[in-house]
Design an enzyme around this catalytic site. Sequence first.
Site, PDB file in Angstrom:
ATOM      1  N   ARG A 101       0.802  -1.226   0.000  1.00  0.00           N
ATOM      2  CA  ARG A 101       0.000   0.000   0.000  1.00  0.00           C
ATOM      3  C   ARG A 101       0.838   1.282   0.000  1.00  0.00           C
ATOM      4  O   ARG A 101       0.547   2.197  -0.782  1.00  0.00           O
ATOM      5  CB  ARG A 101      -0.978  -0.015   1.182  1.00  0.00           C
ATOM      6  CG  ARG A 101      -1.896   1.202   1.274  1.00  0.00           C
ATOM      7  CD  ARG A 101      -2.478   1.621  -0.067  1.00  0.00           C
ATOM      8  NE  ARG A 101      -3.092   0.516  -0.798  1.00  0.00           N
ATOM      9  CZ  ARG A 101      -3.383   0.553  -2.089  1.00  0.00           C
ATOM     10  NH1 ARG A 101      -3.086   1.633  -2.811  1.00  0.00           N
ATOM     11  NH2 ARG A 101      -3.936  -0.476  -2.688  1.00  0.00           N
ATOM     12  N   LYS A 136       0.447  25.119  -6.254  1.00  0.00           N
ATOM     13  CA  LYS A 136      -0.784  24.503  -5.743  1.00  0.00           C
ATOM     14  C   LYS A 136      -0.627  22.986  -5.733  1.00  0.00           C
ATOM     15  O   LYS A 136      -1.311  22.248  -6.443  1.00  0.00           O
ATOM     16  CB  LYS A 136      -1.970  24.931  -6.597  1.00  0.00           C
ATOM     17  CG  LYS A 136      -2.240  26.429  -6.542  1.00  0.00           C
ATOM     18  CD  LYS A 136      -3.356  26.843  -7.489  1.00  0.00           C
ATOM     19  CE  LYS A 136      -3.580  28.342  -7.444  1.00  0.00           C
ATOM     20  NZ  LYS A 136      -4.631  28.794  -8.392  1.00  0.00           N
ATOM     21  N   LYS A 168       2.545  39.883  -6.849  1.00  0.00           N
ATOM     22  CA  LYS A 168       1.110  39.799  -7.051  1.00  0.00           C
ATOM     23  C   LYS A 168       0.423  41.057  -6.514  1.00  0.00           C
ATOM     24  O   LYS A 168       1.099  41.975  -6.035  1.00  0.00           O
ATOM     25  CB  LYS A 168       0.567  38.531  -6.383  1.00  0.00           C
ATOM     26  CG  LYS A 168       1.211  37.253  -6.933  1.00  0.00           C
ATOM     27  CD  LYS A 168       0.903  36.041  -6.081  1.00  0.00           C
ATOM     28  CE  LYS A 168      -0.504  35.552  -6.269  1.00  0.00           C
ATOM     29  NZ  LYS A 168      -0.695  34.892  -7.577  1.00  0.00           N
ATOM     30  N   GLU A 197       2.350  39.649 -11.759  1.00  0.00           N
ATOM     31  CA  GLU A 197       1.000  39.227 -12.153  1.00  0.00           C
ATOM     32  C   GLU A 197       0.167  40.477 -12.422  1.00  0.00           C
ATOM     33  O   GLU A 197       0.105  41.385 -11.575  1.00  0.00           O
ATOM     34  CB  GLU A 197       0.365  38.401 -11.044  1.00  0.00           C
ATOM     35  CG  GLU A 197      -1.044  37.920 -11.378  1.00  0.00           C
ATOM     36  CD  GLU A 197      -1.681  37.169 -10.228  1.00  0.00           C
ATOM     37  OE1 GLU A 197      -1.719  35.931 -10.289  1.00  0.00           O
ATOM     38  OE2 GLU A 197      -2.122  37.824  -9.258  1.00  0.00           O
ATOM     39  N   ASP A 218      -3.386  37.299 -15.779  1.00  0.00           N
ATOM     40  CA  ASP A 218      -4.318  36.558 -14.935  1.00  0.00           C
ATOM     41  C   ASP A 218      -5.745  36.679 -15.447  1.00  0.00           C
ATOM     42  O   ASP A 218      -6.323  37.773 -15.470  1.00  0.00           O
ATOM     43  CB  ASP A 218      -4.229  37.072 -13.497  1.00  0.00           C
ATOM     44  CG  ASP A 218      -5.111  36.290 -12.544  1.00  0.00           C
ATOM     45  OD1 ASP A 218      -5.161  35.058 -12.667  1.00  0.00           O
ATOM     46  OD2 ASP A 218      -5.745  36.920 -11.677  1.00  0.00           O
TER      47      ASP A 218
END
Length: 283
Positions: A101, A136, A168, A197, A218
């Site tokens: 596993r 992310k 940002k 950004e 963006d």
Amino acid sequence: MHYYTALAEEIRSSAAHLLAEDLGPGDITANLIPEQQWARARVITREAAVLCGVAWVDEIFRRLDSRVTLSWQAADGDRLDAGQCFLTLDGPARSLLTGERPALNVLQTLSATATTTRHYVDLLDGTGVRLLDTRKTLPNLRLAQKYAVTCGGGHNHRIGLWDAFLIKENHIAACGGIAAAVGYARKLSGELNVEVEVENFDELDQALAAGADTIMLDNFSLEELREAVARGKGRAVLEASGNVDDATLKAIADTGIDCISSGALTKNIKAIDLSMRLVEQDT
């Protein structure tokens, strides 16, 4: 060199953690099997995939039982067909089942990232546009998933907060504007990439005037992306971000953008369906 050293350490620590969370004080079910019983096991994928995680599995069984031998029929980055056997293991039956596993967990996750990335890269074939990941990532799997992205043919954006500037909206506000933020970044380091950004054409023009190396557009529409390319192509690397999926990826690439970043490569993955079966036993 720092990246590869850190990745090697992450492989070791991940293998130790994966074993510890599953094994605890001992595998009570494996103890039903005679200690001297040896076996062979085959690992197959039930669906088409791109393999990733070989070093993690090697380390898991190295830590668990050095008597287990692993024979890989594929390498990281290889495409696998549904039903394909890509790994054979020989060793004590107890150890094979104890390690099953933890090994499959890491394989199914990293192969999912590599598979998703390869799917997107295939959609971009012929465009010359680079596919980038983001930060992310799944908790405690940053370097592992970044590595998996490269196995799928993608490219890494910054690894963390330390290896490139990404200015940002809140940074811009705190620094007093785009020009000031870029200027501060240049003073702090003349070598690291400085990315800004932007959310509109006014901010794009400011970032271009400030000399940003990379500009992240963006959530620009396709029409806005084409206009941004007309304004900034050759003056900075232009990166599209937001609203990236199977249906939009190629259209975004066709605007003339340099690269596309997507968090879906690492955060929206679906584990690959893998299976391990004992095929021979010897007492």
